[in-house]
Structure formats: structure tokens, C-alpha cells
Design a protein around this motif. Sequence first.
Motif, PDB file in Angstrom:
ATOM      1  N   LEU A   1     -68.099  73.823 -14.131  1.00 14.97           N
ATOM      2  CA  LEU A   1     -67.108  74.640 -13.423  1.00 14.97           C
ATOM      3  C   LEU A   1     -66.648  73.928 -12.160  1.00 14.97           C
ATOM      4  O   LEU A   1     -65.468  73.983 -11.805  1.00 14.97           O
ATOM      5  CB  LEU A   1     -67.703  76.007 -13.063  1.00 14.97           C
ATOM      6  CG  LEU A   1     -67.681  77.054 -14.155  1.00 14.97           C
ATOM      7  CD1 LEU A   1     -68.457  78.292 -13.732  1.00 14.97           C
ATOM      8  CD2 LEU A   1     -66.262  77.434 -14.524  1.00 14.97           C
ATOM      9  N   ASN A   2     -67.557  73.243 -11.505  1.00 11.84           N
ATOM     10  CA  ASN A   2     -67.217  72.490 -10.302  1.00 11.84           C
ATOM     11  C   ASN A   2     -66.174  71.407 -10.593  1.00 11.84           C
ATOM     12  O   ASN A   2     -65.269  71.177  -9.790  1.00 11.84           O
ATOM     13  CB  ASN A   2     -68.479  71.885  -9.685  1.00 11.84           C
ATOM     14  CG  ASN A   2     -68.261  71.439  -8.270  1.00 11.84           C
ATOM     15  OD1 ASN A   2     -67.573  72.112  -7.507  1.00 11.84           O
ATOM     16  ND2 ASN A   2     -68.838  70.312  -7.908  1.00 11.84           N
ATOM     17  N   ASP A   3     -66.309  70.745 -11.751  1.00 11.59           N
ATOM     18  CA  ASP A   3     -65.311  69.744 -12.151  1.00 11.59           C
ATOM     19  C   ASP A   3     -63.930  70.381 -12.256  1.00 11.59           C
ATOM     20  O   ASP A   3     -62.934  69.819 -11.792  1.00 11.59           O
ATOM     21  CB  ASP A   3     -65.665  69.118 -13.504  1.00 11.59           C
ATOM     22  CG  ASP A   3     -66.938  68.296 -13.472  1.00 11.59           C
ATOM     23  OD1 ASP A   3     -67.263  67.732 -12.407  1.00 11.59           O
ATOM     24  OD2 ASP A   3     -67.613  68.226 -14.523  1.00 11.59           O
TER      25      ASP A   3
ATOM     26  N   MET B   1     -53.469  74.506 -19.116  1.00  8.39           N
ATOM     27  CA  MET B   1     -53.868  73.369 -18.270  1.00  8.39           C
ATOM     28  C   MET B   1     -55.360  73.079 -18.388  1.00  8.39           C
ATOM     29  O   MET B   1     -55.764  71.921 -18.475  1.00  8.39           O
ATOM     30  CB  MET B   1     -53.489  73.633 -16.806  1.00  8.39           C
ATOM     31  CG  MET B   1     -51.999  73.568 -16.537  1.00  8.39           C
ATOM     32  SD  MET B   1     -51.559  73.649 -14.783  1.00  8.39           S
ATOM     33  CE  MET B   1     -52.342  75.152 -14.226  1.00  8.39           C
ATOM     34  N   VAL B   2     -56.185  74.125 -18.404  1.00  4.79           N
ATOM     35  CA  VAL B   2     -57.630  73.933 -18.523  1.00  4.79           C
ATOM     36  C   VAL B   2     -57.968  73.340 -19.886  1.00  4.79           C
ATOM     37  O   VAL B   2     -58.770  72.405 -19.981  1.00  4.79           O
ATOM     38  CB  VAL B   2     -58.398  75.254 -18.269  1.00  4.79           C
ATOM     39  CG1 VAL B   2     -59.862  75.121 -18.659  1.00  4.79           C
ATOM     40  CG2 VAL B   2     -58.265  75.672 -16.809  1.00  4.79           C
ATOM     41  N   LEU B   3     -57.349  73.846 -20.938  1.00  4.49           N
ATOM     42  CA  LEU B   3     -57.590  73.306 -22.272  1.00  4.49           C
ATOM     43  C   LEU B   3     -57.185  71.837 -22.338  1.00  4.49           C
ATOM     44  O   LEU B   3     -57.923  70.999 -22.872  1.00  4.49           O
ATOM     45  CB  LEU B   3     -56.840  74.118 -23.331  1.00  4.49           C
ATOM     46  CG  LEU B   3     -56.966  73.617 -24.768  1.00  4.49           C
ATOM     47  CD1 LEU B   3     -58.419  73.525 -25.206  1.00  4.49           C
ATOM     48  CD2 LEU B   3     -56.157  74.503 -25.708  1.00  4.49           C
ATOM     49  N   GLU B   4     -56.045  71.504 -21.788  1.00  6.03           N
ATOM     50  CA  GLU B   4     -55.595  70.106 -21.788  1.00  6.03           C
ATOM     51  C   GLU B   4     -56.593  69.218 -21.035  1.00  6.03           C
ATOM     52  O   GLU B   4     -56.935  68.128 -21.489  1.00  6.03           O
ATOM     53  CB  GLU B   4     -54.212  69.988 -21.164  1.00  6.03           C
ATOM     54  CG  GLU B   4     -53.658  68.580 -21.192  1.00  6.03           C
ATOM     55  CD  GLU B   4     -52.233  68.502 -20.696  1.00  6.03           C
ATOM     56  OE1 GLU B   4     -51.505  67.624 -21.194  1.00  6.03           O
ATOM     57  OE2 GLU B   4     -51.843  69.298 -19.810  1.00  6.03           O
ATOM     58  N   TYR B   5     -57.083  69.698 -19.910  1.00  7.29           N
ATOM     59  CA  TYR B   5     -58.070  68.940 -19.137  1.00  7.29           C
ATOM     60  C   TYR B   5     -59.342  68.710 -19.955  1.00  7.29           C
ATOM     61  O   TYR B   5     -59.854  67.597 -20.020  1.00  7.29           O
ATOM     62  CB  TYR B   5     -58.390  69.675 -17.829  1.00  7.29           C
ATOM     63  CG  TYR B   5     -59.420  68.971 -16.991  1.00  7.29           C
ATOM     64  CD1 TYR B   5     -59.085  67.866 -16.217  1.00  7.29           C
ATOM     65  CD2 TYR B   5     -60.748  69.397 -16.986  1.00  7.29           C
ATOM     66  CE1 TYR B   5     -60.038  67.213 -15.454  1.00  7.29           C
ATOM     67  CE2 TYR B   5     -61.705  68.748 -16.224  1.00  7.29           C
ATOM     68  CZ  TYR B   5     -61.351  67.658 -15.462  1.00  7.29           C
ATOM     69  OH  TYR B   5     -62.295  67.007 -14.717  1.00  7.29           O
TER      70      TYR B   5
END
Length: 144
Positions: A36-38, A22-26
Motif C-alpha cells: 500500500l505504501n508503494d 490507474m491503480v490497475l495499470e500501475y
Amino acid sequence: MSNELENMLIAKQITPTPMRVMVLEYILNQTTAISLNDLENEFQHSDRITIYRTVKTFEEKGLIHDIRDGNEGTKYALCDKDCTSGVHYDMHLHFYCTSCKELMCLPKEDMPVIKLPDSFQLQEVSFVARGICDTCSNNAIQLH
């Protein structure tokens, strides 16, 4: 798409987990560097430590690079070269827009050659240009 993302992680010797995918896709869907806040805002129901560890793993394995803009803190963007664990080859210009506060990678811009004395060992270079991005410039022109 999920298999493609998992393969990107595996290629960097990162075990694919749902959070990492999910993080990679984002990150792949962003046009500017992210903080990191994003990520914490995007994944509000996720553990902050898990997000932090995911980012650090991506950085250590050469999937993303950090950018210190000297103002907003550290942001992250996808590596555009074949970076590896602890070795980043994607030295390129970054542009910080003082109007919209976005930080962008400009990998196609030529970097100045850095000549160091023979006994020096270059480990990292960070170039951040500051000014008004094309979107903000165009918006300002349209307002006049």
C-alpha cells in the motif's frame, strides 16, 4: 490501453473509475509485489482511503492477491488464475529477496501437496521462500 483495463475491471464486476484504472495499470507494470505504501508513493496526490479501498475491492473481487512475507507486511500482486470474489485459486510460491527486499510471485514452481485430515477445510496457503534473487546474485558475482 484504457479500454482494455476497463474491460478487465468489468470482467471482475468492478466499476471502472479513473483511480481504479490507474491503480490497475500501475500493478500490471510491476515485476514484483507492491505494498500500500508503494501505491501511496506513486499516487501522492490521491486520497489514501481511496487507494486502500481500491486495493481491498481488487482483492475481494479476485483481481489481486495478498502476500504476507512475514517481514515487511502485506504486499499485493495480480492474480494469475481465474479467481473470483473471495475465492483465490492462484496458490503458488513467493520469493522474498533478503538483499533487495523485493517479493516476487513464482507461479510456475510446483507447490507441495498439502494433505489435511478429512474434517479440515483448507482456505488459504501461503508459501514464502527467502534468499537472494537472481538479480542480486548476478550483481554480487559481478562485484567480485
